[in-house]
Scaffold this motif. Structure first.
Motif, PDB file in Angstrom:
ATOM      1  N   ALA A 119       0.760  -1.562   0.193  1.00  0.00           N
ATOM      2  CA  ALA A 119       0.001   0.083   0.167  1.00  0.00           C
ATOM      3  C   ALA A 119       0.894   1.234   0.067  1.00  0.00           C
ATOM      4  CB  ALA A 119      -0.563  -0.253   1.181  1.00  0.00           C
ATOM      5  N   LEU A 120       0.758   2.371  -1.033  1.00  0.00           N
ATOM      6  CA  LEU A 120       1.035   3.594  -0.604  1.00  0.00           C
ATOM      7  C   LEU A 120       0.912   4.006   0.299  1.00  0.00           C
ATOM      8  CD1 LEU A 120       0.507   4.634  -4.492  1.00  0.00           C
ATOM      9  CD2 LEU A 120       2.141   2.716  -3.854  1.00  0.00           C
ATOM     10  N   PRO A 121       1.849   4.955   0.898  1.00  0.00           N
ATOM     11  CA  PRO A 121       1.527   5.621   2.036  1.00  0.00           C
ATOM     12  C   PRO A 121       2.004   6.425   1.965  1.00  0.00           C
ATOM     13  CG  PRO A 121       3.925   5.461   2.118  1.00  0.00           C
ATOM     14  CD  PRO A 121       3.303   3.979   1.023  1.00  0.00           C
ATOM     15  N   TYR A 122       0.438   7.122   2.879  1.00  0.00           N
ATOM     16  CA  TYR A 122       0.220   8.900   2.046  1.00  0.00           C
ATOM     17  C   TYR A 122       1.876   9.536   3.021  1.00  0.00           C
ATOM     18  CZ  TYR A 122      -4.418   8.646   1.261  1.00  0.00           C
ATOM     19  OH  TYR A 122      -6.081   8.990   1.165  1.00  0.00           O
ATOM     20  N   THR A 123       1.956  10.699   2.558  1.00  0.00           N
ATOM     21  CA  THR A 123       2.638  11.912   3.162  1.00  0.00           C
ATOM     22  C   THR A 123       2.758  12.970   3.542  1.00  0.00           C
ATOM     23  OG1 THR A 123       3.365  12.068   0.378  1.00  0.00           O
ATOM     24  CG2 THR A 123       4.255  11.025   0.553  1.00  0.00           C
ATOM     25  N   ASN A 124       2.081  12.816   4.733  1.00  0.00           N
ATOM     26  CA  ASN A 124       1.238  13.763   5.755  1.00  0.00           C
ATOM     27  C   ASN A 124       1.930  13.306   6.697  1.00  0.00           C
ATOM     28  OD1 ASN A 124      -0.232  11.231   6.345  1.00  0.00           O
ATOM     29  ND2 ASN A 124      -1.501  12.588   6.774  1.00  0.00           N
ATOM     30  N   GLY A 125       3.565  12.482   6.963  1.00  0.00           N
ATOM     31  CA  GLY A 125       3.227  12.027   7.958  1.00  0.00           C
ATOM     32  C   GLY A 125       4.232  11.000   7.812  1.00  0.00           C
TER      33      GLY A 125
END
Length: 712
Positions: free
Chosen positions: A16-22
């Protein structure tokens, strides 16, 4: 275990592609990345052709929210966290063949081409519908810009795209008592045009693909959620959004709209594959279009619907892509009894762990695997982390290897001895060793990584028990020939552990292979079925399959390197430090909650005469400019109806100069002038804070109050 070496079986693995908000935390690792990496490493060791791809998801609403909160651009957010995440994965030993990002040009083109192909095939429905709208922010509220009560489970903090409590996928308009996360206001509805994927058209396909095709091999949590969705009746799903951050919808009449992140993000697996193929000079298509390829998605349970219902429907509509053979989604991992939360900083962050526990990547990998949330939500505790390390890795695995290496150097100067006759115990021990590759493979092939990790530890237990029972340190005084056989058998177990531990404990495996002077290839072509020694390096080449078929892994006369400890104990002080860190976070969250729930006490009572001294008027901001070298101050020119005056206001972290130009505001005009950073401020803009802590104007009724009229 035998495979055709000329044409190894091909696997495409996605994480799963991790969100780049943290940054990445242990919940992400336990749910997705550790099991995916175990599987990828295992497949490579067993001779499979493996492509393992991932990348940063940089178009989610969470990115825009983070950018607004920090007062920076989305590009600054994604660049910051993409760098942190990519480095953390590399330092932790996650072996992606390619780690991309959805802001890349190749992804924008791939996702746009997907949309255009489906659009040209009339696979979308174009509809104008009422969507939630924040009048104050002048923005449609998609996905995480709105929260409310989940209509399915009653959870009070469900998002506009899904409920993280029950895992249901939602539309923003489904929420009960919705609230804008931008301003805290209650949204209205406003009509807007969007393109929808008619999932109801794919019900028959999904029933055959999932309910008939994978009833017996998909995990119950995955199959059950898919069945519930399909049986509940599929409805069209919007694949576009009214946002200013994302991939522009590539058709006429779609200005100001972007592709929905859950249309765009899974296509990121394909664009990441293309990026890898371009770099390596390979053909990407067999990994996504050859029916002989096995596609496996590693995800958390909150992504099941998107990967099992929506993405397969998109691929089916496109017409020439393979579908997932399995989607082994895990449940959630909690931390010390509480749900992991990025916003509340209730997490063990990977990049911080790597700084605080250098060279202990495998301890965290093992703990997360041994306690993996494969069938139910599980809890990570620092005490369990310490116990797994000290009582299992150190006391069982490390103890056995240290005994073997030290005794071999003590008795034979580090040279593998020539065995004499094998006793029944020796033969049974070696036979048990040869069964472990198949035993561990069986667990991994069924995505039971927790079970597989414990089988590996059982092999270390076998070695410890063998040495404890045979007691070479006592027998050496009476029968040196017997000790040579004992140490020879123990060394074979050590060699087996060096190879079989690699998927689970890659850094430990590397260290152990160095001690034993062993290597194992992870290429598709694995050579012969016999153990070979390199003339140049003196290293023995041992493959996964060799452990299961060869009686001799380390041959007599093979020279070992010096012994070294594989693991160190984790001390109580280290664990206490982590617990105190979490306790500090808990207190900070409690204080923040108390500030919200316990407002500042009422100030001293004033008289009506005091109040009448305040001269508040409705004014219009005619100029605005951020004050140089400050974070919060904005220099405003405000037309009060009496005059146009300068007011310095601390609103720069909540608003840009552009978005407040022409805005009507309430002004306290008879406040004594005050110099701020060399600028004389001639009044005060009246504001309050919303539930998110953002400053909000006390807006006058613009239809009922004219410019320059005093408020009474």
């Amino acid at each position: 275990m035998a495979e055709n070496q000329e044409y190894p079986q091909r696997y495409t693995l996605t994480a799963a592609l991790p969100y780049t908000n943290g940054p990445i935390h242990i919940g992400h690792l336990a749910g997705v990345y550790v099991p995916a990496d175990i599987y990828a490493r295992y497949l490579r060791l067993t001779g499979k052709d493996v492509l393992f791809v991932c990348g940063s998801d940089e178009h989610g609403v969470a990115i825009s929210m983070k950018a607004k909160k920090e007062g920076v651009s989305p590009k600054q957010i994604i660049d910051k966290y993409h760098s942190i995440i990519k480095k953390s994965f590399a330092d932790f030993g996650i072996t992606f063949d390619n780690y991309s990002r959805t802001s890349a040009e190749i992804h924008h083109k791939t996702a746009s081409d997907f949309f255009k192909k489906l659009y040209e095939q009339d696979d979308f429905i174009e509809e104008t519908t009422a969507q939630l709208y924040d009048e104050e922010a002048q923005q449609f509220l998609a996905d995480r810009f709105v929260t409310g009560i989940c209509p399915k489970c009653g959870h009070e903090e469900a998002y506009g795209d899904q409920c993280e409590n029950c895992g249901s996928s939602l539309n923003a308009t489904d929420l009960i008592n919705p609230k804008s996360t931008i301003t805290g206001s209650v949204p209205t509805t406003k009509e807007t045009k969007h393109w929808f994927l008619p999932l109801d058209r794919y019900e028959g396909f999904l029933r055959k693909y999932i309910l008939e095709g994978h009833k017996n091999d998909w995990k119950p949590n995955v199959y059950g959620q898919c069945k519930s969705w399909i049986d509940g009746g599929l409805e069209p799903r919007a694949v576009t959004r009214d946002l200013d951050w994302g991939i522009p919808v590539p058709v006429e009449g779609a200005e100001g709209k972007v592709l929905y992140v859950w249309f765009d993000a899974p296509i990121g697996y394909i664009s990441s594959t293309k990026e890898w193929a371009d770099r390596e000079g390979r053909d990407w298509e067999p990994y996504w279009k050859d029916e002989g390829t096995k596609l496996v998605h590693f995800i958390g349970k909150d992504n099941i619907v998107f990967h099992c219902i929506i993405f397969p429907s998109i691929l089916k509509a496109h017409g020439d892509f393979i579908l997932a053979d399995n989607v082994p989604a895990n449940e959630f991992l909690n931390l010390e009894g509480n749900k992991l939360s990025t916003s509340k900083n209730w997490a063990v962050w990977l990049h911080e762990y790597l700084e605080e526990f250098p060279d202990m990547q495998d301890v965290l990998r093992y703990t997360l695997t041994a306690n993996a949330p494969e069938t139910k939500d599980n809890d990570f505790t620092w005490k369990d982390f310490q116990a797994r390390n000290n009582n299992e890795l150190v006391a069982i695995f490390g103890n056995f290897i240290n005994r073997v290496a030290v005794l071999t150097h003590k008795y034979y100067d580090g040279v593998v001895p020539e065995p004499s006759d094998f006793t029944k115990v020796d033969q049974e021990t070696l036979e048990t060793l040869r069964n472990y590759p198949e035993t561990i493979s069986s667990s991994i092939d069924r995505y039971r990584f927790r079970e597989a990790s414990q089988e590996l530890m059982n092999l270390a237990r076998l070695g410890n028990k063998y040495l404890a029972d045979e007691e070479p340190w006592k027998v050496v005084k009476e029968d040196e020939g017997r000790v040579k056989t004992i140490m020879f058998v123990a060394l074979q177990i050590a060699a087996g552990l060096a190879v079989l531990s690699e998927p689970f404990l890659p850094f430990t495996s590397r260290k152990l292979k160095k001690i034993l002077k062993v290597r194992s290839s992870t290429s598709a072509a694995l050579g012969t079925g016999s153990v070979e020694t390199s003339i140049n390096t003196g290293e023995v080449e041992i493959q996964w399959k060799h452990v299961g078929i060869n009686e001799i892994l380390l041959p007599p006369s093979h020279q070992l390197n010096n012994a070294e400890l594989l693991f160190r104990k984790v001390e109580d002080e280290e664990i206490q430090k982590q617990l105190e860190k979490l306790e500090s976070t808990k207190k900070s969250n409690q204080n923040a909650s108390e500030e919200i729930n316990n407002p500042m006490p009422q100030k001293d009572t004033i008289t009506f005469d005091d109040f009448t001294k305040l001269d508040m008027r409705v004014g219009t901001i005619v100029e605005a400019e951020k004050m140089a070298k400050t974070k919060k101050l904005m220099v405003l020119k405000v037309d009060t109806g009496l005059d146009t005056r300068t007011i310095v206001s601390g609103i720069a972290e909540s608003y840009s100069a552009e978005e407040i130009m022409g805005k009507k505001v309430t002004v306290l005009v008879n406040l004594a002038p005050r110099a701020l950073r060399g600028v004389e401020s001639e009044g005060m803009i009246l504001m309050t804070e919303n539930t998110e802590g953002k400053l909000v104007f006390l807006n006058p009724d613009e239809d009922g109050v004219g410019n320059g009229l005093a408020i009474s």
